[in-house]
Design an enzyme around this catalytic site. Structure first.
Site, PDB file in Angstrom:
ATOM      1  N   CYS A  11     -17.286 -59.395  56.979  1.00  0.00           N
ATOM      2  CA  CYS A  11     -16.168 -59.611  57.898  1.00  0.00           C
ATOM      3  C   CYS A  11     -16.735 -59.629  59.318  1.00  0.00           C
ATOM      4  CB  CYS A  11     -15.138 -58.499  57.718  1.00  0.00           C
ATOM      5  SG  CYS A  11     -13.691 -58.677  58.765  1.00  0.00           S
ATOM      6  N   SER A  57      -9.908 -67.041  59.872  1.00  0.00           N
ATOM      7  CA  SER A  57      -8.537 -66.544  59.957  1.00  0.00           C
ATOM      8  C   SER A  57      -8.023 -66.680  61.385  1.00  0.00           C
ATOM      9  CB  SER A  57      -8.505 -65.076  59.535  1.00  0.00           C
ATOM     10  OG  SER A  57      -7.180 -64.590  59.567  1.00  0.00           O
ATOM     11  N   ASN A  90      -1.747 -51.028  57.575  1.00  0.00           N
ATOM     12  CA  ASN A  90      -2.637 -49.875  57.710  1.00  0.00           C
ATOM     13  C   ASN A  90      -2.215 -49.092  58.940  1.00  0.00           C
ATOM     14  OD1 ASN A  90      -4.465 -50.337  55.492  1.00  0.00           O
ATOM     15  ND2 ASN A  90      -5.238 -52.088  56.645  1.00  0.00           N
ATOM     16  N   CYS A  93      -8.269 -53.892  57.456  1.00  0.00           N
ATOM     17  CA  CYS A  93      -7.662 -54.928  58.297  1.00  0.00           C
ATOM     18  C   CYS A  93      -6.988 -54.342  59.528  1.00  0.00           C
ATOM     19  CB  CYS A  93      -6.601 -55.693  57.533  1.00  0.00           C
ATOM     20  SG  CYS A  93      -7.239 -56.498  56.082  1.00  0.00           S
TER      21      CYS A  93
HETATM   22  N1  SAH Z   1      -7.228 -63.033  64.997  1.00  0.00           N
HETATM   23  C1  SAH Z   1      -7.414 -63.521  63.657  1.00  0.00           C
HETATM   24  C2  SAH Z   1      -8.534 -62.820  62.945  1.00  0.00           C
HETATM   25  C3  SAH Z   1      -8.309 -61.328  62.685  1.00  0.00           C
HETATM   26  S1  SAH Z   1      -7.889 -61.161  61.012  1.00  0.00           S
HETATM   27  C4  SAH Z   1      -6.093 -63.431  62.904  1.00  0.00           C
HETATM   28  O1  SAH Z   1      -5.132 -62.918  63.464  1.00  0.00           O
HETATM   29  O2  SAH Z   1      -5.997 -63.936  61.797  1.00  0.00           O
HETATM   30  C5  SAH Z   1      -7.219 -59.596  60.937  1.00  0.00           C
HETATM   31  C6  SAH Z   1      -6.104 -59.543  59.921  1.00  0.00           C
HETATM   32  O3  SAH Z   1      -5.669 -58.209  59.807  1.00  0.00           O
HETATM   33  C7  SAH Z   1      -4.904 -60.365  60.335  1.00  0.00           C
HETATM   34  O4  SAH Z   1      -4.383 -61.037  59.221  1.00  0.00           O
HETATM   35  C8  SAH Z   1      -3.916 -59.327  60.819  1.00  0.00           C
HETATM   36  O5  SAH Z   1      -2.601 -59.774  60.634  1.00  0.00           O
HETATM   37  C9  SAH Z   1      -4.273 -58.143  59.948  1.00  0.00           C
HETATM   38  N2  SAH Z   1      -3.970 -56.866  60.560  1.00  0.00           N
HETATM   39  C10 SAH Z   1      -4.064 -56.521  61.856  1.00  0.00           C
HETATM   40  N3  SAH Z   1      -3.694 -55.233  62.032  1.00  0.00           N
HETATM   41  C11 SAH Z   1      -3.375 -54.747  60.810  1.00  0.00           C
HETATM   42  C12 SAH Z   1      -2.936 -53.476  60.341  1.00  0.00           C
HETATM   43  N4  SAH Z   1      -2.784 -52.451  61.164  1.00  0.00           N
HETATM   44  N5  SAH Z   1      -2.708 -53.350  59.024  1.00  0.00           N
HETATM   45  C13 SAH Z   1      -2.901 -54.385  58.187  1.00  0.00           C
HETATM   46  N6  SAH Z   1      -3.317 -55.591  58.571  1.00  0.00           N
HETATM   47  C14 SAH Z   1      -3.550 -55.775  59.874  1.00  0.00           C
END
Ligand code: SAH
Length: 351
Positions: free
Chosen positions: A103, A196, A294, A337
């Site tokens: 990642c 992503s 999360n 995530c």
């Molecule tokens: N900026 C890009 C790449 C980051 S991906 C994007 O937004 O896709 C990070 C992923 O984790 C995203 O799908 C986001 O929605 C998710 N994410 C962010 N904070 C989170 C959290 N607290 N719990 C679960 N998923 C989360």
């Protein structure tokens, strides 16, 4: 002096030609850097002394400074790298059944300001260079070599670390050229690389034209009001336009688009939300990745109960959608995530 990893093979070939050397040497140099894990130019024994001297005078070749490593109970590893200017980024190595997924981060911090995401809380600092993006992969493979594991077992990359990859588009594309170079570069298959995005529409369309990689879209809500509250970018690129761009993206034959959908208690986890999601995505070759929120210290959002999560999933499955809940790995070391923050970055800021 510049990090040679900032150069694509094409750029390096041009540079060599300008210096009176032969362009095919770029391929040889690439193999040393990306396949043979060379740590300096002197190891590149088939290059000739003069060329090695020229490289040493103009470039350096070094990885990132590993400041801290945390290992989760499920053996997920999170690396905290210190960059030359003192900023920090995080990279996560995730073990799968027969391979590893990395990642990767693309920015220091993030400007998207998604309300649920920990990375957003520190604000945006700067884009990563090509060398900084590429080094995360090269260094992770080198760590495998040190453990006597075949580095090519690291076969999958998700651009789901810190930052918005499509907001650093040029460096992302150059990095992908090196990552996907099957002759001289890192030899990743395009179908094993996923970018992503929070939904930068023009760049989604461009990415579809420029590459064969997979797309993941962080959708997270089914109506514009909710999505704009969670993700301010939705004001500029609302759901309908976003999904139209996604449809364009799948016109080339390629894998289904992954729609990431965080489940947040009482916000977007109702039966109606699930049914609306089915309706929205039915025209698109899509799969849904449900990510139970999360929880973290800088948000009041809550994760729904497991019953609620399962029934949301069941509605999608009953309506013939490809869907799964993501098993967040590395939760005990905040590698899951949206939990990447580069802790010392936050500490620096408060000082
Ligand atoms: N900026 C890009 C790449 C980051 S991906 C994007 O937004 O896709 C990070 C992923 O984790 C995203 O799908 C986001 O929605 C998710 N994410 C962010 N904070 C989170 C959290 N607290 N719990 C679960 N998923 C989360």
């Amino acid at each position: 002096m510049e990090n040679i990893q900032n150069y694509t093979r094409e750029e390096l070939a041009k540079w060599l030609e300008d210096k009176g050397s032969r362009s095919f040497r770029a391929g040889q140099i690439f193999k040393w850097i990306y396949l043979k894990q060379a740590q300096n130019f002197d190891e590149m024994t088939d290059l000739g002394k003069e060329l090695r001297g020229l490289l040493t005078k103009n470039f350096y070749l070094s990885g990132l400074d590993l400041e801290d490593k945390q290992v989760s109970a499920d053996t997920t590893e999170k690396y905290l790298f210190r960059l030359a200017d003192g900023h920090h980024i995080e990279t996560v190595l995730i073990p799968e059944k027969d391979h590893f997924t990395l990642c990767v981060s693309t920015q220091v911090g993030c400007a998207m300001n998604c309300q649920f995401c920990l990375t957003a809380k520190g604000g945006f600092k700067r884009n990563l260079t090509v060398a900084e993006i590429i080094s995360q992969v090269r260094d992770a493979r080198f760590f495998l070599v040190q453990k006597k594991i075949d580095p090519l077992k690291l076969s999958n990359i998700v651009f789901m670390g810190m930052g918005e990859p499509l907001a650093n588009y040029d460096n992302l594309i150059k990095s992908l050229q090196i990552i996907l170079d099957t002759d001289y570069g890192m030899k990743f298959a395009a179908r094993r690389v996923t970018v992503s995005t929070s939904g930068l529409i023009p760049k989604i369309v461009q990415l579809g034209l420029d590459t064969d990689v997979n797309l993941a879209v962080s959708l997270n809500a089914v109506d514009d009001k909710t999505r704009s509250q969670l993700m301010p970018i939705n004001d500029r690129y609302p759901i309908e336009d976003l999904l139209a761009a996604c449809q364009k993206f799948t016109m080339k034959p390629r894998n289904k688009i992954t729609f990431e959908y965080i489940l947040i208690k009482g916000i977007n986890d109702s039966r109606e939300d699930a049914l609306k999601l089915v309706k929205l995505l039915s025209p698109i070759r899509a799969k849904v990745n449900l990510i139970p929120f999360n929880e973290h210290e800088e948000s009041n959002f809550k994760r729904p109960g497991s019953k609620q999560i399962l029934s949301f999933l069941q509605i999608l499955l009953d309506n013939d959608m490809t869907a799964m809940t993501r098993k967040s790995k590395g939760a005990d070391i905040s590698a899951a995530c949206g939990q990447l923050k580069a802790k010392s970055e936050a500490v620096n800021q408060r000082d």
